[in-house]
Every structure is written in structure tokens, then in C-alpha cells.
Design a protein around this motif. Sequence first.
Motif, PDB file in Angstrom:
ATOM      1  N   ALA A 111      37.821  23.707  18.833  1.00 26.38           N
ATOM      2  CA  ALA A 111      37.169  23.058  17.699  1.00 26.38           C
ATOM      3  C   ALA A 111      37.585  21.594  17.619  1.00 26.38           C
ATOM      4  O   ALA A 111      38.684  21.209  18.023  1.00 26.38           O
ATOM      5  N   LEU A 112      36.675  20.780  17.093  1.00 26.86           N
ATOM      6  CA  LEU A 112      36.932  19.357  16.860  1.00 26.86           C
ATOM      7  C   LEU A 112      36.857  19.095  15.368  1.00 26.86           C
ATOM      8  O   LEU A 112      35.873  19.443  14.714  1.00 26.86           O
ATOM      9  N   SER A 113      37.903  18.456  14.816  1.00 31.76           N
ATOM     10  CA  SER A 113      37.925  18.150  13.387  1.00 31.76           C
ATOM     11  C   SER A 113      38.551  16.781  13.186  1.00 31.76           C
ATOM     12  O   SER A 113      38.950  16.100  14.129  1.00 31.76           O
ATOM     13  N   GLY A 114      38.629  16.353  11.923  1.00 29.19           N
ATOM     14  CA  GLY A 114      39.254  15.088  11.594  1.00 29.19           C
ATOM     15  C   GLY A 114      38.251  14.000  11.274  1.00 29.19           C
ATOM     16  O   GLY A 114      37.039  14.179  11.383  1.00 29.19           O
ATOM     17  N   ALA A 115      38.769  12.827  10.871  1.00 33.24           N
ATOM     18  CA  ALA A 115      37.918  11.714  10.455  1.00 33.24           C
ATOM     19  C   ALA A 115      38.310  10.409  11.132  1.00 33.24           C
ATOM     20  O   ALA A 115      37.903   9.340  10.687  1.00 33.24           O
ATOM     21  N   GLY A 116      39.090  10.483  12.204  1.00 26.54           N
ATOM     22  CA  GLY A 116      39.489   9.277  12.918  1.00 26.54           C
ATOM     23  C   GLY A 116      38.495   8.888  13.996  1.00 26.54           C
ATOM     24  O   GLY A 116      37.375   9.409  14.057  1.00 26.54           O
ATOM     25  N   THR A 117      38.916   7.983  14.869  1.00 27.77           N
ATOM     26  CA  THR A 117      38.064   7.469  15.936  1.00 27.77           C
ATOM     27  C   THR A 117      38.708   7.734  17.293  1.00 27.77           C
ATOM     28  O   THR A 117      39.900   7.461  17.487  1.00 27.77           O
TER      29      THR A 117
ATOM     30  N   ASP B  41      33.214  24.180  18.144  1.00 29.63           N
ATOM     31  CA  ASP B  41      32.667  23.878  16.824  1.00 29.63           C
ATOM     32  C   ASP B  41      33.079  22.475  16.406  1.00 29.63           C
ATOM     33  O   ASP B  41      34.257  22.180  16.272  1.00 29.63           O
ATOM     34  N   VAL B  42      32.108  21.590  16.200  1.00 28.93           N
ATOM     35  CA  VAL B  42      32.399  20.217  15.781  1.00 28.93           C
ATOM     36  C   VAL B  42      31.945  19.956  14.348  1.00 28.93           C
ATOM     37  O   VAL B  42      31.912  18.812  13.901  1.00 28.93           O
ATOM     38  N   SER B  43      31.612  21.001  13.615  1.00 33.30           N
ATOM     39  CA  SER B  43      31.029  20.830  12.283  1.00 33.30           C
ATOM     40  C   SER B  43      32.006  20.221  11.284  1.00 33.30           C
ATOM     41  O   SER B  43      31.588  19.637  10.287  1.00 33.30           O
ATOM     42  N   ALA B  44      33.325  20.340  11.538  1.00 38.79           N
ATOM     43  CA  ALA B  44      34.313  19.784  10.609  1.00 38.79           C
ATOM     44  C   ALA B  44      34.702  18.359  10.963  1.00 38.79           C
ATOM     45  O   ALA B  44      35.548  17.764  10.289  1.00 38.79           O
TER      46      ALA B  44
ATOM     47  N   ASN C 229      28.489  10.313  29.852  1.00 40.47           N
ATOM     48  CA  ASN C 229      27.672  11.441  29.397  1.00 40.47           C
ATOM     49  C   ASN C 229      28.463  12.245  28.379  1.00 40.47           C
ATOM     50  O   ASN C 229      29.576  12.680  28.649  1.00 40.47           O
ATOM     51  N   TRP C 230      27.872  12.430  27.197  1.00 34.72           N
ATOM     52  CA  TRP C 230      28.455  13.319  26.188  1.00 34.72           C
ATOM     53  C   TRP C 230      27.590  14.575  26.143  1.00 34.72           C
ATOM     54  O   TRP C 230      26.369  14.486  26.086  1.00 34.72           O
ATOM     55  N   THR C 231      28.210  15.737  26.147  1.00 36.82           N
ATOM     56  CA  THR C 231      27.479  16.990  26.008  1.00 36.82           C
ATOM     57  C   THR C 231      28.122  17.810  24.902  1.00 36.82           C
ATOM     58  O   THR C 231      29.324  18.073  24.943  1.00 36.82           O
ATOM     59  N   PHE C 232      27.320  18.187  23.914  1.00 37.56           N
ATOM     60  CA  PHE C 232      27.810  19.002  22.812  1.00 37.56           C
ATOM     61  C   PHE C 232      27.079  20.336  22.849  1.00 37.56           C
ATOM     62  O   PHE C 232      25.848  20.373  22.789  1.00 37.56           O
ATOM     63  N   GLY C 233      27.822  21.430  22.961  1.00 41.71           N
ATOM     64  CA  GLY C 233      27.193  22.741  23.048  1.00 41.71           C
ATOM     65  C   GLY C 233      27.896  23.724  22.137  1.00 41.71           C
ATOM     66  O   GLY C 233      28.919  23.442  21.530  1.00 41.71           O
ATOM     67  N   GLY C 234      27.347  24.913  22.028  1.00 42.73           N
ATOM     68  CA  GLY C 234      27.913  25.913  21.141  1.00 42.73           C
ATOM     69  C   GLY C 234      27.341  25.798  19.747  1.00 42.73           C
ATOM     70  O   GLY C 234      26.416  25.040  19.486  1.00 42.73           O
ATOM     71  N   GLU C 235      27.902  26.552  18.834  1.00 37.76           N
ATOM     72  CA  GLU C 235      27.398  26.550  17.464  1.00 37.76           C
ATOM     73  C   GLU C 235      27.867  25.313  16.705  1.00 37.76           C
ATOM     74  O   GLU C 235      28.881  24.715  17.017  1.00 37.76           O
ATOM     75  N   ASN C 236      27.109  24.973  15.681  1.00 38.96           N
ATOM     76  CA  ASN C 236      27.484  23.907  14.744  1.00 38.96           C
ATOM     77  C   ASN C 236      27.775  22.591  15.456  1.00 38.96           C
ATOM     78  O   ASN C 236      28.778  21.927  15.201  1.00 38.96           O
ATOM     79  N   VAL C 237      26.910  22.190  16.360  1.00 36.50           N
ATOM     80  CA  VAL C 237      27.177  20.979  17.130  1.00 36.50           C
ATOM     81  C   VAL C 237      26.760  19.718  16.403  1.00 36.50           C
ATOM     82  O   VAL C 237      27.070  18.623  16.846  1.00 36.50           O
TER      83      VAL C 237
END
Length: 201
Positions: A146-152, A166-169, A183-191
Motif C-alpha cells: 500500500a501507498l499512503s502519506g502526503a509527502g512528495t 492500494d494507493v487510495s490513502a 513510465n508509471w503504472t498503477f494497478g490493483g484496486e483503488n488506484v
Amino acid sequence: LGVEKYGAGELALNWQASGDTQSGNLAVNDGVLRINKLSGQGTLSGSFIGEGTLVLTSASGQLTVQGNHTVFAGTLELAGDGSPSSGSVSFYDGAAMGGGATLVRVAGQRFWFARATTTDANLEIVDGTTTYLDGSTGQHYTFTGALSGAGTMILKPSSHITMSGDVSAFTGSLVHPGNTAVNWTFGGENVAGSGLVPANL
């Protein structure tokens, strides 16, 4: 170097020597264990154990992390000043960063992988910090946690990044500056997490 940390406080160890390998285990049962690589090259090859917080900082030179840490159930924090060119933490591969039970708090310390790889560790890009994900041109790095947080987090090289978890957070920014391809690829749920900013692609 072999350290077993108990108690809620923080133990900070400064590492000055260059070119050496520390093969002892780092057991963080409670609280925080901080390894400050002050200069030069150094390698950690022992196991990460426990459910506490292990902080790695490399102000100058390179701190290399080897071994398989997929069973580490604590927090690994990469703490730095946001510099794109001073110290770095290098992971031999994705397993050296951790596994599905590991939370990696990315907090300003430049880091990279020594080869194309996949990691199951969960990433939190800490609010108020900017971190450079360095690497090699043309390599493929896959993040399944999972990917979370508010930084850069800023990607420097020409690479392929897959984030299949899950990157929804996540409410921060993923940025690619400059004019080289990425190339950025986002897959799975809540992308469709907010704040995703691949710039200048």
C-alpha cells in the motif's frame, strides 16, 4: 554491530567508519533505534527483527542494506534532509527493504535499489518531506504494498515504476522532473488516489 533495543525511548548510534560491513542483527522490540551513517561507505547485512522503529540516515556517502527482511514487522524509516545528491541508502533488492508486514516511512532520505526488483513493503511518504527515489536507467521497480502519506517522492532516472497496491490513502505527489522518459503504472484496486502528479512526462 549487533543491537537489541528494548524500552519506549530512542537509541541513536553514530557510524563514522568507512568501508566496513556490520553483520550483527538489529532487534528493535520497542521504541526507536536510529543508525546515523555520518560519512563514507558502510553495509548492514544482519537481520532486522522486532516490531519497533528502525531509522536509517546517511548524511554523506552510502549506507547499503543487504539480506532478506521480509519478516520484519516493524517500521523502517528513511530520514534525511531531502537532498538529491548527498547521502543515500541503497537496498540490494526489494526483500532488503522489507515485506508485507513492514511499513517503510519515506522521510527525506535519498534511496535506491541496486537492481530491478519487487518489494512487498508498504510505503508512507511522510507529510512535509521530499524524497528522491534514485536508480538506474531502464530498470523496473515494482511496489506491491500500500501507498499512503502526503509527502512528495521524486523519481530521478529513466525508469519504469509499477505500484500495484492500494494507493487510495495517498494524498501526496509523485513527481518526475526533467525531460527524460519514465513510465508509471498503477494497478490493483483503488488506484485513483488523489495527488498523483507525474510531471513533464
